[in-house]
Design an enzyme around this catalytic site. Structure first.
Site, PDB file in Angstrom:
ATOM      1  N   GLY A 151       0.829  -1.199   0.000  1.00  0.00           N
ATOM      2  CA  GLY A 151       0.000   0.000   0.000  1.00  0.00           C
ATOM      3  C   GLY A 151       0.867   1.253   0.000  1.00  0.00           C
ATOM      4  O   GLY A 151       2.061   1.210   0.328  1.00  0.00           O
ATOM      5  N   CYS A 152       0.274   2.387  -0.363  1.00  0.00           N
ATOM      6  CA  CYS A 152       1.061   3.620  -0.497  1.00  0.00           C
ATOM      7  C   CYS A 152       1.581   4.117   0.858  1.00  0.00           C
ATOM      8  O   CYS A 152       2.770   4.424   1.004  1.00  0.00           O
ATOM      9  CB  CYS A 152       0.253   4.695  -1.206  1.00  0.00           C
ATOM     10  SG  CYS A 152      -1.382   4.984  -0.505  1.00  0.00           S
ATOM     11  N   HIS A 153       0.703   4.193   1.873  1.00  0.00           N
ATOM     12  CA  HIS A 153       1.182   4.610   3.199  1.00  0.00           C
ATOM     13  C   HIS A 153       2.197   3.600   3.720  1.00  0.00           C
ATOM     14  O   HIS A 153       3.190   3.970   4.366  1.00  0.00           O
ATOM     15  CB  HIS A 153       0.015   4.687   4.194  1.00  0.00           C
ATOM     16  CG  HIS A 153      -0.930   5.812   3.933  1.00  0.00           C
ATOM     17  ND1 HIS A 153      -0.572   7.140   4.064  1.00  0.00           N
ATOM     18  CD2 HIS A 153      -2.239   5.819   3.561  1.00  0.00           C
ATOM     19  CE1 HIS A 153      -1.615   7.902   3.797  1.00  0.00           C
ATOM     20  NE2 HIS A 153      -2.633   7.134   3.478  1.00  0.00           N
ATOM     21  N   ALA A 154       1.937   2.321   3.461  1.00  0.00           N
ATOM     22  CA  ALA A 154       2.847   1.273   3.948  1.00  0.00           C
ATOM     23  C   ALA A 154       4.225   1.418   3.313  1.00  0.00           C
ATOM     24  O   ALA A 154       5.247   1.265   3.993  1.00  0.00           O
ATOM     25  CB  ALA A 154       2.259  -0.106   3.656  1.00  0.00           C
ATOM     26  N   ALA A 156       5.770   4.113   2.228  1.00  0.00           N
ATOM     27  CA  ALA A 156       6.512   5.231   2.818  1.00  0.00           C
ATOM     28  C   ALA A 156       6.905   4.912   4.264  1.00  0.00           C
ATOM     29  O   ALA A 156       8.041   5.172   4.684  1.00  0.00           O
ATOM     30  CB  ALA A 156       5.674   6.504   2.756  1.00  0.00           C
TER      31      ALA A 156
END
Ligand SMILES: NC(=O)c1ccc[n+]([C@@H]2O[C@H](COP(=O)([O-])OP(=O)(O)OC[C@H]3O[C@@H](n4cnc5c(N)ncnc54)[C@H](OP(=O)(O)O)[C@@H]3O)[C@@H](O)[C@H]2O)c1
Length: 343
Positions: A151-154, A156
Site C-alpha cells: 500500500g502507499c502509506h505502507a 513510505a
C-alpha cells in the site's frame, strides 16, 4: 518483449502502469481490461490520446492469463482476490502483481479484519511475496509467481522505519504520520474524497485503524531478530492530487543517533529508486516519478525519518513495475528512472 496485461484499466493504477509502460524498453502492455469502457483507451485517459493504440478489452483474468507473461491487477481488493487465483490456475507460469491489498496479509484473520471480507483463496496469500524490494524482498520477488504490491502509506512508512528496525536501533513505539493526495482514493469520487471536500482541506482519517498498519508490522517482523516495537499509523488526506509525505518518529538509545542515520544511508546506497537527501524531502520533487526521497533528522534519543513519494509512482505502479522487472530478470529500475514534472 515482455507481454503485459492490466486488469482494471480505467482506474488510476491501470492508467499509471500504462503510462510507465510507454517508456519501458522491454515491456509492452498488450491488454487493458474494463467492464465499463469500450473502445480507445484515450477516451478514459485523455493525456494518453495519440500515444497508445490499445482499446479496452473485456476478457476475464483466466482468459488473459495464458496470453501474457505478466498480469497486473489494479482493481478493488475483492476482485483481485478472485482474479489472481483464476489467472494463476489457468496459467501457472504467469507472473501476477496485485496492486490491491488482497494478498498482503498471509494471516486470514488479519486479512478479514483489515479488509472486511473472508479471502476466497487464503492459500494464494500464503504463497504471495510482499513486494517492497528495498526492504529485504529483492531475491524473493525475483522467484515469485504472485507479488502483493504494498500500500502507499505502507511503502513510505516502511522505507522510513525498516532500516532502523532491521538493524535493531529502535527502542520503543514508533509513530508515523502520513499524508496522501486525492488520487489515493481512486478514480471514482466518494462523499469524502471528491474535489470540494478534499481540495482545500487537510485532515486525518482512520487514525490508528488504517488497513495498511498490519502489513507494515508484518513486513517489519519478517526476518527481525527479537520482538519489533509497536508502530502506530495516522494517515492524513492532503490537498494534493499526487504525492505522499510520511514522517516517522523512532526512539533510539541516546548516543546511537548517528549510527542510525548511517544505517539509513547504507540501506539505500544501492537502491536506484531511493534518494537519501541532506534536507527535508518535498512532494513536488517526486510527483510524477517512481522515486522516493528520504531524509533523516535526529535529536537526543530520537530519529525522525521523512519520506516523500508519488502515491501512484513508488507508492503503487512504480513499485509494481519494479517488481515486474525483478520477476522477469531485468534490473529493477528498467524504464523507471524518469524525473517528475517539477514545479
Ligand atoms: N490510488 C492509489 O494511490 C493506490 C495506491 C496503492 C494501492 N492502491 C490499490 O490499487 C488498487 C487500484 O486502485 P486505483 O486507485 O487504480 O482504483 P480505481 O481508480 O478505483 O480503479 C479500479 C479499477 O478496477 C476496475 N474494477 C472495479 N471492480 C472490478 C471488478 N469486480 N472486476 C474487474 N475490474 C474491476 C475498474 O474498472 P471498470 O469498472 O471499468 O471495470 C477500475 O479500472 C486498489 O485496490 C487500491 O487500494 C491504490
Amino acid at each position: 518483449m515482455i507481454r503485459a496485461g492490466i486488469v482494471g484499466g480505467t482506474g488510476y493504477g491501470g492508467m499509471e502502469l500504462l503510462r510507465l509502460s510507454l517508456q519501458h524498453p522491454q515491456l509492452e502492455v498488450v491488454a487493458l481490461t474494463s467492464r465499463s469502457e469500450h473502445g480507445p483507451v484515450g477516451a478514459a485517459h485523455p493525456h494518453l490520446r495519440g500515444l497508445v493504440e490499445l482499446e479496452f478489452d473485456d476478457r476475464t483474468p483466466q482468459e488473459l492469463g495464458p496470453e501474457v507473461d505478466v498480469l497486473f491487477l489494479a482493481t478493488p481488493h475483492g476482485a483481485a482476490a478472485s482474479a489472481a487465483h483464476a489467472a494463476l490456475s489457468a496459467a501457472p507460469e504467469l507472473r501476477v502483481i496485485d496492486l490491491s491489498g488482497a494478498h498482503r496479509l498471509a494471516d486470514p484473520a488479519l486479512h478479514a479484519a483489515a479488509y472486511g471480507f473472508e479471502h476466497p483463496h487464503p492459500e494464494r496469500s500464503a504463497q504471495a511475496i510482499y513486494g517492497l524490494p528495498e526492504c529485504g524482498a529483492r531475491e524473493l520477488v525475483a522467484d515469485a509467481r504472485l507479488v502483493a504490491n504494498p500500500g502507499c502509506h505502507a511503502t513510505a512508512a516502511l522505507l522510513a522505519t525498516w532500516p532502523l528496525v532491521h538493524e535493531g536501533f529502535v527502542t520503543g513505539p514508533m509513530t508515523v504520520a502520513s499524508a496522501t493526495g486525492s488520487t489515493g482514493a481512486g478514480a471514482h469520487p466518494g462523499a469524502g474524497s471528491h474535489h470540494p471536500r478534499r481540495s482545500h482541506d487537510y485532515r486525518p482519517y482512520r487514525p490508528l485503524r488504517h488497513q495498511h498498519a498490519p502489513e507494515i508490522r508484518a513486513c517489519l517482523a519478517a526476518g527481525a531478530e527479537g520482538e519489533v516495537p509497536p508502530l502506530h499509523l495516522v494517515p492524513h488526506s492532503a490537498p494534493l492530487s499526487r504525492g505522499l509525505l510520511a514522517t516517522a518518529f523512532c526512539p533510539v538509545a541516546p548516543g546511537r543517533e548517528q549510527a542510525a542515520v548511517d544505517a539509513v544511508h547504507a540501506t539505500y546506497e544501492h537502491a536506484p529508486l531511493v534518494r537519501v537527501l541532506d534536507q527535508p524531502p518535498a512532494v513536488h520533487a517526486v510527483a510524477g516519478s517512481c522515486l522516493a526521497d528520504v531524509s533523516v533528522a535526529v535529536d537526543d534519543g530520537m530519529v525522525c525519518v521523512m519520506v516523500a513519494l508519488d502515491n501512484l509512482g513508488h507508492g503503487m505502479a512504480g513499485t509494481a513495475m519494479q517488481n515486474a522487472n525483478l520477476m522477469c530478470g531485468l534490473p529493477e529500475a528498467t524504464g523507471l528512472l524518469v524525473p517528475g514534472a517539477g514545479p
